[in-house]
Design a protein around this motif. Structure first.
Motif, PDB file in Angstrom:
ATOM      1  N   ARG A  37     -12.687   8.230 -10.223  1.00 20.52           N
ATOM      2  CA  ARG A  37     -13.762   7.279  -9.929  1.00 20.52           C
ATOM      3  C   ARG A  37     -14.976   7.514 -10.831  1.00 20.52           C
ATOM      4  O   ARG A  37     -15.531   6.574 -11.404  1.00 20.52           O
ATOM      5  CB  ARG A  37     -14.161   7.393  -8.452  1.00 20.52           C
ATOM      6  CG  ARG A  37     -15.367   6.570  -8.056  1.00 20.52           C
ATOM      7  CD  ARG A  37     -15.681   6.744  -6.572  1.00 20.52           C
ATOM      8  NE  ARG A  37     -15.818   8.132  -6.184  1.00 20.52           N
ATOM      9  CZ  ARG A  37     -16.910   8.868  -6.384  1.00 20.52           C
ATOM     10  NH1 ARG A  37     -17.983   8.322  -6.969  1.00 20.52           N
ATOM     11  NH2 ARG A  37     -16.950  10.130  -5.989  1.00 20.52           N
ATOM     12  N   HIS A  92      -8.335   1.207  -0.872  1.00 19.65           N
ATOM     13  CA  HIS A  92      -8.894   2.536  -0.667  1.00 19.65           C
ATOM     14  C   HIS A  92      -8.170   3.589  -1.508  1.00 19.65           C
ATOM     15  O   HIS A  92      -8.579   4.743  -1.542  1.00 19.65           O
ATOM     16  CB  HIS A  92      -8.816   2.926   0.821  1.00 19.65           C
ATOM     17  CG  HIS A  92      -7.406   3.007   1.342  1.00 19.65           C
ATOM     18  ND1 HIS A  92      -6.757   1.925   1.927  1.00 19.65           N
ATOM     19  CD2 HIS A  92      -6.510   4.029   1.354  1.00 19.65           C
ATOM     20  CE1 HIS A  92      -5.538   2.288   2.285  1.00 19.65           C
ATOM     21  NE2 HIS A  92      -5.364   3.554   1.952  1.00 19.65           N
ATOM     22  N   GLN A  93      -7.106   3.185  -2.203  1.00 15.13           N
ATOM     23  CA  GLN A  93      -6.359   4.100  -3.046  1.00 15.13           C
ATOM     24  C   GLN A  93      -7.108   4.349  -4.356  1.00 15.13           C
ATOM     25  O   GLN A  93      -7.873   3.487  -4.817  1.00 15.13           O
ATOM     26  CB  GLN A  93      -4.965   3.540  -3.343  1.00 15.13           C
ATOM     27  CG  GLN A  93      -4.050   3.430  -2.131  1.00 15.13           C
ATOM     28  CD  GLN A  93      -4.248   2.146  -1.344  1.00 15.13           C
ATOM     29  OE1 GLN A  93      -5.232   1.425  -1.521  1.00 15.13           O
ATOM     30  NE2 GLN A  93      -3.298   1.834  -0.483  1.00 15.13           N
ATOM     31  N   ASP A 115       0.817  -1.202   0.000  1.00 11.91           N
ATOM     32  CA  ASP A 115       0.000   0.000   0.000  1.00 11.91           C
ATOM     33  C   ASP A 115       0.854   1.257   0.000  1.00 11.91           C
ATOM     34  O   ASP A 115       1.770   1.413   0.821  1.00 11.91           O
ATOM     35  CB  ASP A 115      -0.915   0.024   1.223  1.00 11.91           C
ATOM     36  CG  ASP A 115      -2.119  -0.881   1.066  1.00 11.91           C
ATOM     37  OD1 ASP A 115      -2.577  -1.060  -0.078  1.00 11.91           O
ATOM     38  OD2 ASP A 115      -2.595  -1.426   2.081  1.00 11.91           O
ATOM     39  N   ASP A 160     -13.981   0.735  -7.364  1.00 14.91           N
ATOM     40  CA  ASP A 160     -13.934   2.190  -7.357  1.00 14.91           C
ATOM     41  C   ASP A 160     -12.580   2.689  -7.853  1.00 14.91           C
ATOM     42  O   ASP A 160     -12.493   3.735  -8.498  1.00 14.91           O
ATOM     43  CB  ASP A 160     -14.186   2.722  -5.942  1.00 14.91           C
ATOM     44  CG  ASP A 160     -15.648   2.609  -5.528  1.00 14.91           C
ATOM     45  OD1 ASP A 160     -16.517   2.500  -6.414  1.00 14.91           O
ATOM     46  OD2 ASP A 160     -15.915   2.614  -4.311  1.00 14.91           O
ATOM     47  N   SER A 161     -11.535   1.957  -7.545  1.00  8.21           N
ATOM     48  CA  SER A 161     -10.192   2.328  -7.995  1.00  8.21           C
ATOM     49  C   SER A 161     -10.044   2.104  -9.493  1.00  8.21           C
ATOM     50  O   SER A 161     -10.681   1.218 -10.077  1.00  8.21           O
ATOM     51  CB  SER A 161      -9.135   1.489  -7.270  1.00  8.21           C
ATOM     52  OG  SER A 161      -9.236   1.615  -5.871  1.00  8.21           O
ATOM     53  N   GLU A 169     -10.771  -4.326  -1.416  1.00 12.14           N
ATOM     54  CA  GLU A 169     -10.497  -3.592  -0.186  1.00 12.14           C
ATOM     55  C   GLU A 169      -9.566  -2.406  -0.381  1.00 12.14           C
ATOM     56  O   GLU A 169      -9.229  -1.708   0.587  1.00 12.14           O
ATOM     57  CB  GLU A 169      -9.918  -4.552   0.859  1.00 12.14           C
ATOM     58  CG  GLU A 169     -10.909  -5.629   1.301  1.00 12.14           C
ATOM     59  CD  GLU A 169     -10.337  -6.605   2.298  1.00 12.14           C
ATOM     60  OE1 GLU A 169      -9.112  -6.528   2.581  1.00 12.14           O
ATOM     61  OE2 GLU A 169     -11.105  -7.445   2.808  1.00 12.14           O
TER      62      GLU A 169
END
Length: 237
Positions: free
Chosen positions: A193, A40-41, A6, A88-89, A38
């Motif tokens: 996004r 979040h970036q 990450d 979303d990424s 999972e």
């Protein structure tokens, strides 16, 4: 088998099974889906360790499947490619070396496919009496066109990175594919996004354009101060 590193803007997801050219087992598929889901970036960079991107399904496992378990294995792979496509990424595939079968299908689900000059691609399943069933028959013609899709899927032939770029299978050929992920990651996360969602929308044109206007309004409202600052300092380069 799946290594996750990450950073602030990029999650690097590496398939780590170089002794099997990064072929995936059922557990490996689940781990890959989780790693993408999972994140979040704003950007996920997907790559393989060693001399291959991914050889697809582990054939030692496939050879031991009956009809029911083979169908479940296919559905498991489809869940992974759907996770990648719907994430979303922005997911960037960095392809160095061989992408075969399910490895091509993983790449097809990504938002961008970036290859090194040494990358090669093939759908060799027909040579074994099978085919790629992780969503490839749906995505391949959508990306490269019906003619090239049938050529690749029915011949099983290996194509070079330059051949893949010509047919639209890859967007760029660069020495270091991660540089493209880094180039994308400097942009506004909310814009990335929404643009991904809008471009991937397969609704009717009327529905798409209505959603496009709504999304544009959302971004302008959220980023008004940044837009004004950029306007005063000059146009984006």
């Amino acid at each position: 088998m799946i290594d996750v590193l990450d950073g602030a803007e990029i999650r690097t997801v590496t398939i780590v099974r170089p002794e099997r050219r990064n072929a995936l087992t059922p557990d490996g598929l689940d781990d890959l889906a989780r790693a993408v889901r999972e994140a979040h970036q704003p950007v996920v960079y997907l790559c393989g360790e060693g001399a291959a991107f991914c050889a697809g399904a582990d054939l030692d496992i496939v050879a031991g499947l009956d009809r029911e378990s083979a169908e479940e294995f296919a559905e498991r792979g489809q869940r992974v490619t759907n996770e990648i496509e719907r994430a979303d990424s922005v997911v960037v595939a960095g392809i160095d070396g061989a992408a075969r079968g399910g490895g091509v299908e993983l790449a097809l689900a990504c938002d961008l496919r970036v290859a090194t000059p040494d990358a090669t691609f093939a759908e060799p399943g027909v040579q074994l009496g099978i085919f790629g069933a992780w969503g490839g028959t749906a995505r391949l013609p959508d990306i490269v066109g019906l003619g090239d899709a049938l050529d690749l899927a029915l011949s099983g032939r290996v194509v070079t990175a330059e051949d893949a770029r010509r047919m639209g299978l890859v967007s760029r050929i660069v020495e270091e594919p991660r540089s493209v992920a880094e180039e994308i990651a400097v942009n506004a996360p909310d814009a990335l996004r929404i643009v991904k969602t809008r471009v991937r929308d397969r609704s009717s044109v009327n529905v798409q354009t209505e959603r496009e206007a709504e999304a544009f309004g959302e971004l302008v409202a959220a980023n008004a101060a940044d837009i004004a600052a950029r306007r005063n300092s000059g146009e984006p380069k």
